[in-house]
Each structure stands twice: as structure tokens, then as C-alpha cells.
Design an enzyme around this catalytic site. Structure first.
Site, short mmCIF file in Angstrom:
data_model
loop_
_atom_site.label_atom_id
_atom_site.label_comp_id
_atom_site.label_asym_id
_atom_site.label_seq_id
_atom_site.Cartn_x
_atom_site.Cartn_y
_atom_site.Cartn_z
N ASP A 124 0.84 -1.20 0.00
CA ASP A 124 0.00 0.00 0.00
C ASP A 124 0.88 1.26 0.00
O ASP A 124 0.36 2.37 -0.12
CB ASP A 124 -1.00 -0.01 1.16
CG ASP A 124 -0.35 -0.11 2.52
OD1 ASP A 124 0.89 -0.25 2.60
OD2 ASP A 124 -1.09 -0.05 3.52
N SER A 125 2.22 1.08 0.06
CA SER A 125 3.15 2.19 -0.19
C SER A 125 2.93 2.76 -1.59
O SER A 125 3.42 3.85 -1.89
CB SER A 125 4.60 1.73 -0.01
OG SER A 125 4.85 0.56 -0.74
N ASP A 138 -0.85 -6.19 -0.20
CA ASP A 138 -1.25 -5.58 1.07
C ASP A 138 -2.77 -5.43 1.12
O ASP A 138 -3.38 -4.97 0.15
CB ASP A 138 -0.65 -4.16 1.18
CG ASP A 138 0.52 -4.06 2.14
OD1 ASP A 138 0.74 -5.01 2.94
OD2 ASP A 138 1.20 -3.03 2.10
N LYS A 189 -1.02 -9.58 2.89
CA LYS A 189 -0.38 -9.09 4.11
C LYS A 189 -1.31 -8.12 4.81
O LYS A 189 -2.01 -7.35 4.15
CB LYS A 189 0.95 -8.39 3.77
CG LYS A 189 1.65 -7.76 4.98
CD LYS A 189 3.11 -7.41 4.72
CE LYS A 189 3.36 -6.13 4.01
NZ LYS A 189 2.80 -4.94 4.67
N GLU A 208 -1.59 -5.59 8.62
CA GLU A 208 -0.84 -4.99 9.72
C GLU A 208 -1.46 -5.34 11.07
O GLU A 208 -2.68 -5.46 11.19
CB GLU A 208 -0.78 -3.46 9.56
CG GLU A 208 -0.01 -3.01 8.32
CD GLU A 208 0.09 -1.50 8.18
OE1 GLU A 208 -0.39 -0.76 9.07
OE2 GLU A 208 0.66 -1.04 7.17
N GLU A 254 8.99 -3.82 10.96
CA GLU A 254 9.33 -2.50 10.42
C GLU A 254 9.77 -1.55 11.52
O GLU A 254 9.05 -1.36 12.51
CB GLU A 254 8.12 -1.91 9.65
CG GLU A 254 8.43 -0.53 9.09
CD GLU A 254 7.47 -0.04 8.02
OE1 GLU A 254 6.61 -0.81 7.57
OE2 GLU A 254 7.60 1.13 7.63
#
Ligand SMILES: Nc1nc(=O)c2c([nH]1)NC[C@@H]1CN(c3ccc(C(=O)N[C@@H](CCC(=O)O)C(=O)O)cc3)CN21
Ligand SMILES: CC(C)C(=O)C(=O)O
Ligand SMILES: [Mg+2]
Length: 295
Positions: A75-76, A114, A144, A146, A212
Site C-alpha cells: 500500500d506504499s 497488502d 499481508k 498490519e 518495520e
């Protein structure tokens, strides 16, 4: 210690990867699509492995041909490709479209997408609905999401449904409005929380976990504690794998980049110079030349 943890520890010896390099995740001979089982096997052999983000078919094909075994449609993309300030506004439609492009551009890499902010926070059922879309519509091999303890029910349901899940703990950029961009796990209490988060992700059935922006000593401790591979970004050299945002890695990202990135090329300069040379030739009348012209 579990048997798998013991295997990971004993194989991460100074002797390094096993002699049979034809099996290696990076540099190996296999041309079929990499699976989460290949990732587990490589980590048990003590191999360190690289992961890069990718957001389009063309760039993904370059990395696939370079042998990058795992690509993350992060999602970057919000920051680097879509022009948002943070990853928070990124939508399922954006992730689904670019994930499908990355899958089409690759033959060998495992593609991980993501889950964007808001696509799994309502609970496990929402997470399953959105992860299923990325598996069916985009064709990715894993997703993925978070969060450690706070996301373990989501991870568990996805894994039960047959969807491989990569966890992501430490700095979780989707929570920037609550946590900022600070190093995580500093101090005894925060370190214990990170270890609990790491175990929660593993216990829920994730096949790997991103760490991270955490202190290197803590990331190494998490890596020794878990049997699943740890993937570091700003987490030192003691993790099983490393990931970078590819635009940072090639010097394409404009403005400030995190200190943990290393720039292996200056594509921003190369692209800008090419654009200026093209423009100069158009203005000067030297492009197109005879060989670019039809009669
Ligand atoms: N281009 C890009 N690269 C990334 O690595 C990245 C993104 N975008 N977007 C999503 C997240 C956000 N990330 C970030 C963003 C900022 C910092 C940051 O400002 N770090 C400070 C250190 C902070 C501290 O010392 O506590 C730094 O100077 O690196 C770190 C990671 C990592 N991810
Ligand atoms: C930096 C990596 C781990 C990520 O989540 C992303 O690129 O979105
Ligand atoms: Mg991300």
C-alpha cells in the site's frame, strides 16, 4: 523451543546456506511459481532472501527476471505511485488493479498484496471477503495485513480458508494518525509487546512477518524466537529476509526517504536527463531523424 525453531537456529550457522544452491530461493534453478512452502524451506536452510515492492507489470517483470523471489504489492503505492501523503487513503480497487498487473508481469515470484486500511479492521469476515477478492480477481499468492495481537483473529480465519498470510508488526504505517513514524519496541515494555505481537502472528498461522522500524537487537531476538521467517525493513541485519520499497531502492522516490533505505541507482536522475534530452531534440528539430521516419 519447537522443532522448526530449532531447525531455523541450527541452520543459520556461520556455514551459511546448504551446498545445493540449485534449490536456492534467489539464484536457484526452478522456474515455476514460488510458494509459501518454498519460502519456509529456504528459511530452514538458513538462506537470507530479498523482497521488493512492485506496482506494475513492467517493473515486476524486470524484478522477476532479476530473480527476486517475493514481491509485495504494498500500500506504499499510495505514497510513491498515487501521490497520497500516507497509505491511509489507498483502496481495495487500487490494490486489486495493480496486484493483477504485477501477477501478469511475473512468472516465478510469489506475489503478496497488502490489504489496505479499512479492508480488514471491521473483523475477520471483512478481512476474508477482501482477501478472497485479491486471491480470485488479482491472482496473488498471499496477502499481508498490519497488526499483531489486534489482528490475530483476521489472520486465523484467512489461514483456515486457505489464504497464506504475511503479518506486519513494529511500525504499522496504516496507524500513522495514532502512532506517527517512530521506531517501535524501544524500552522493556514495548519490546515485550512486540514479542507478544510476533508470537500472535505466528500462532494465528502466518507464513512470515514483516518487522518495520524496530531496534536490530529486538528484531534478531524475534527472529530467533519464531520459526516463521522475519522480513526486516529498518530492523537491522538479523532478520531472515529484507524488504525495501523499490522506488527508494532505485532512487526514484522524490523528497525525503526513510534513513533505513539504501539507494542502489539514481533512476530519478536518469529519467529526468532522458526527458530533457528528448525535449531538447524536439525543440532543436533533431528528433525524429531519418531512421524514425516513414515515407
Ligand atoms: N517511499 C516509501 N518508503 C517506505 O519505506 C515506506 C513508504 N514509502 N510508505 C509506507 C511506509 C511508511 N514508512 C516510513 C515512513 C517514514 C519513516 C520515518 O520518518 N523514519 C525516520 C525515523 C524515525 C525515528 O527515528 O523514530 C527516518 O528518518 O528514517 C519511516 C518509515 C515506510 N514505508
Ligand atoms: C514497506 C512494506 C513492508 C509495505 O508494507 C509496503 O510497501 O506497503
Ligand atoms: Mg504496506
Amino acid at each position: 523451543m519447537s522443532l522448526q525453531a530449532a531447525q531455523k537456529q541450527s541452520s543459520t550457522s556461520p556455514a551459511g546456506p546448504s551446498a545445493d544452491s540449485s534449490k536456492a530461493l534467489y539464484g536457484g534453478k526452478s522456474t515455476r511459481r514460488i510458494t509459501v512452502h518454498d519460502i519456509a524451506a529456504a528459511t530452514e536452510r538458513g538462506e537470507k532472501w530479498p523482497m521488493l515492492t512492485a506496482y506494475d507489470a513492467m517493473t515486476a517483470s524486470v524484478f522477476d527476471e532479476a530473480g527476486i523471489p517475493v514481491m509485495l504489492v504494498g500500500d506504499s503505492m499510495g505514497n510513491v505511485h498515487l501521490g497520497y501523503e500516507t497509505t491511509v487513503p489507498v483502496t481495495m480497487d487500487e490494490i486489486a488493479m495493480l496486484s493483477a498487473a504485477v501477477v501478469r508481469g511475473t512468472k516465478r515470484a510469489l506475489i503478496v498484496a497488502d490489504l489496505p486500511f479499512g479492508s480488514y479492521q471491521e473483523g475477520p469476515v471483512q478481512a476474508l471477503r477482501n482477501a478472497t477478492r485479491l486471491i480470485k480477481e488479482s491472482g496473488v499468492g498471499a496477502v499481508k495485513l498490519e497488526g499483531g495481537e489486534r489482528s490475530h483473529e483476521q489472520i486465523r480465519l484467512l489461514v483456515e480458508a486457505g489464504i497464506p498470510v504475511m503479518g506486519h508488526i513494529g511500525l504499522t504505517p496504516q496507524s500513522v494518525n495514532a502512532m506517527g513514524y517512530r521506531v517501535q519496541g524501544r524500552g522493556e515494555e514495548a519490546a515485550q509487546q512486540l514479542l507478544r505481537d510476533a508470537k500472535a502472528v505466528q500462532d494465528a498461522g502466518a507464513f512470515a512477518v514483516v518487522l518495520e522500524l524496530v531496534p536490530a537487537e529486538l528484531a534478531a531476538e524475534v527472529t530467533r524466537t519464531l520459526h516463521i521467517p522475519t522480513i526486516g525493513i529498518g530492523a537491522g541485519s538479523g532478520t531472515d529476509a529484507q524488504v525495501l520499497v523499490y522506488t527508494d531502492m532505485v532512487g526514484l522516490t522524490g523528497g525525503k526517504v526513510p534513513r533505513f533505505t539504501k539507494q542502489y541507482a539514481n533512476l530519478r536522475q536518469v529519467l529526468g536527463d532522458a526527458a530533457k534530452e528528448f525535449a531538447d531534440e524536439v525543440v532543436g528539430g533533431t528528433f525524429p531523424a531519418a531512421e524514425h521516419t516513414f515515407h
